[in-house]
Scaffold this active site. Structure first.
Site, mmCIF file in Angstrom:
data_model
loop_
_atom_site.group_PDB
_atom_site.id
_atom_site.type_symbol
_atom_site.label_atom_id
_atom_site.label_comp_id
_atom_site.label_asym_id
_atom_site.label_seq_id
_atom_site.Cartn_x
_atom_site.Cartn_y
_atom_site.Cartn_z
ATOM 1 N N LYS A 112 60.934 -24.335 20.406
ATOM 2 C CA LYS A 112 61.139 -22.902 20.202
ATOM 3 C C LYS A 112 59.955 -22.174 20.818
ATOM 4 O O LYS A 112 58.838 -22.703 20.887
ATOM 5 C CB LYS A 112 61.223 -22.563 18.713
ATOM 6 C CG LYS A 112 61.957 -21.276 18.406
ATOM 7 C CD LYS A 112 63.457 -21.464 18.444
ATOM 8 C CE LYS A 112 64.190 -20.239 17.928
ATOM 9 N NZ LYS A 112 65.633 -20.473 17.766
ATOM 10 N N HIS A 163 77.851 -9.255 13.208
ATOM 11 C CA HIS A 163 79.047 -8.442 13.415
ATOM 12 C C HIS A 163 80.233 -9.305 13.846
ATOM 13 O O HIS A 163 81.385 -8.995 13.519
ATOM 14 C CB HIS A 163 78.779 -7.299 14.404
ATOM 15 C CG HIS A 163 78.858 -7.654 15.850
ATOM 16 N ND1 HIS A 163 77.803 -8.221 16.525
ATOM 17 C CD2 HIS A 163 79.859 -7.510 16.755
ATOM 18 C CE1 HIS A 163 78.146 -8.406 17.787
ATOM 19 N NE2 HIS A 163 79.390 -7.993 17.954
ATOM 20 N N GLY A 193 72.551 -8.365 7.625
ATOM 21 C CA GLY A 193 72.271 -8.404 9.057
ATOM 22 C C GLY A 193 73.559 -8.478 9.844
ATOM 23 O O GLY A 193 74.208 -9.516 9.890
ATOM 24 N N VAL A 194 73.955 -7.372 10.444
ATOM 25 C CA VAL A 194 75.216 -7.336 11.191
ATOM 26 C C VAL A 194 74.950 -6.975 12.653
ATOM 27 O O VAL A 194 75.637 -6.176 13.259
ATOM 28 C CB VAL A 194 76.237 -6.360 10.558
ATOM 29 C CG1 VAL A 194 76.781 -6.937 9.275
ATOM 30 C CG2 VAL A 194 75.617 -4.983 10.300
ATOM 31 N N VAL A 234 74.767 -11.701 15.639
ATOM 32 C CA VAL A 234 75.677 -12.694 15.069
ATOM 33 C C VAL A 234 76.516 -12.105 13.955
ATOM 34 O O VAL A 234 77.724 -12.343 13.863
ATOM 35 C CB VAL A 234 74.890 -13.918 14.553
ATOM 36 C CG1 VAL A 234 75.826 -14.907 13.859
ATOM 37 C CG2 VAL A 234 74.145 -14.603 15.696
#
Length: 364
Positions: free
Chosen positions: A88, A194, A188-189, A192
């Site tokens: 990462k 949404h 959290g939309v 990812v």
């Protein structure tokens, strides 16, 4: 700076969270680039993991995030059945302020300098267009646009995989994989979240959302008037009466000493990485009778998609692999029951065994 170095070295060399093969600090003064590339394991193959671009509170926090995220990628890739290790990267700074073409090109040169040991992709704060730029300096960039030989937005299959994990969780807890009539809270939309909302609505779920960005919430509410409700923040979401499933889909650490005792949901299954704030939280969830679907298992759809670019992207092939997240999640729940341990520990055991087998095979 001494305290930061001591803390990082302690994590790398003296704790169970360490064990990383390589950590690279990258700096390009001309563009303002400050980045960390962490390679946790190449036991199964080159280390694959995204690049997070974020305004960290401190350099130490950025380094620790890279270490934690890269370790999680080793486990994620192992359980996704990929012949890839875990890595990462984080770029330190506010992407809305310092991101530039020159900075991304400089970052691409650092990725290329690792000779394929690290393969990058999108993450929080980086997008397909950014990977197109990075790829101009390195062959080891995935998550590119279709026009540039890539697979496009990996959020599509990330959300699909989380949905499969939710279905498996429902199957395990309630004996039926459908989410029809279940109340699901999505924190959290954005990239990812949404897409996940779309899957949930199509399956007949009742959806409650929240997001720190008002425009993200407004977009969902305007698209689905009367079908989705919103609450002020995550603290309110986890306390929604009658919530069946809580889906953390923003940054990590969502499951902590404050949130777990307040959760009303029976299942936690979301897209965010590193949801467990510290070791022991998985046991707290189990003690409360909350079923936790390990984050790195259910959110592996995206890495399945970007990994496929390395062999020539085929969406149908990737979706078929992501569909297997349903079976993998059920396998983990079964292993947890057999071994008498939380699902997070069961997932770790399965992933660690695959990596250990690969190392042993190399040694022969």
């Amino acid at each position: 700076m001494t305290e930061m170095t001591d803390g990082v070295l302690h994590t790398l060399f003296r704790t169970e969270q360490g064990g990383h093969e390589q950590v690279v600090l990258c700096q390009d003064r001309a563009t303002g680039l400050k980045a960390v590339i962490a390679i946790h394991s190449t036991a199964l193959g080159p280390a694959l993991g995204g690049t997070r671009f974020h305004a960290y509170a401190s350099d130490e926090e950025a380094v620790m995030d890279a270490l934690n995220l890269s370790r999680g990628m080793s486990y994620k890739n192992a359980l996704a059945g990929l012949d890839l290790g875990g890595g990462k990267a984080v770029i330190i700074g506010d992407p809305d302020v310092i991101k530039s073409e020159e900075l991304l090109l400089a970052y691409g040169r650092f990725v290329e300098s690792l000779g394929g040991r690290y393969v990058t992709a999108c993450d929080v704060g980086t997008y397909v267009a950014d990977m197109d730029i990075v790829a101009r300096e390195t062959r080891w960039a995935t998550g590119r646009s279709p026009e540039n030989g890539g697979a496009g937005d990996s959020s599509v299959l990330t959300a699909f995989g989380v949905f499969q994990g939710m279905r498996a969780s429902a199957q395990h807890l309630w004996g039926d994989p459908t989410l029809r009539g279940r109340k699901v809270g999505v924190a959290g939309v954005g990239k990812v979240g949404h897409y996940l909302v779309e899957h949930l609505l199509a399956d007949g779920a009742e959806v409650v959302i929240t997001d720190v960005r008002e425009e993200s919430v407004r977009r969902i509410l305007e698209k689905h008037p009367g079908k989705v409700t919103a609450v002020l923040d995550t603290d309110a979401l986890i306390r929604v009466p009658g919530l069946d499933i809580y889906a953390p889909c923003a940054l990590g650490g969502a499951l902590n000493d404050e949130s777990v005792p307040a959760l009303t949901a029976r299942i936690v299954c979301g897209a965010a990485n590193n949801q467990l704030a510290h070791p022991g939280i998985e046991k707290d969830l189990e003690d409360r009778g909350i079923l936790y679907a390990p984050d790195y298992v259910v959110n592996a759809g995206g890495v399945i998609q970007v990994a496929d670019e390395l062999v020539g992207f085929d969406f149908d092939r990737c979706k078929a692999k992501a569909t297997k997240i349903f079976d993998t999640t059920l396998e983990i729940f079964a292993r947890a029951k057999t071994d008498g341990i939380p699902p997070a520990a069961a997932a770790d055991r399965i992933a660690e065994q695959r990596m250990a087998d690969a190392r042993a095979a190399r040694a022969v």
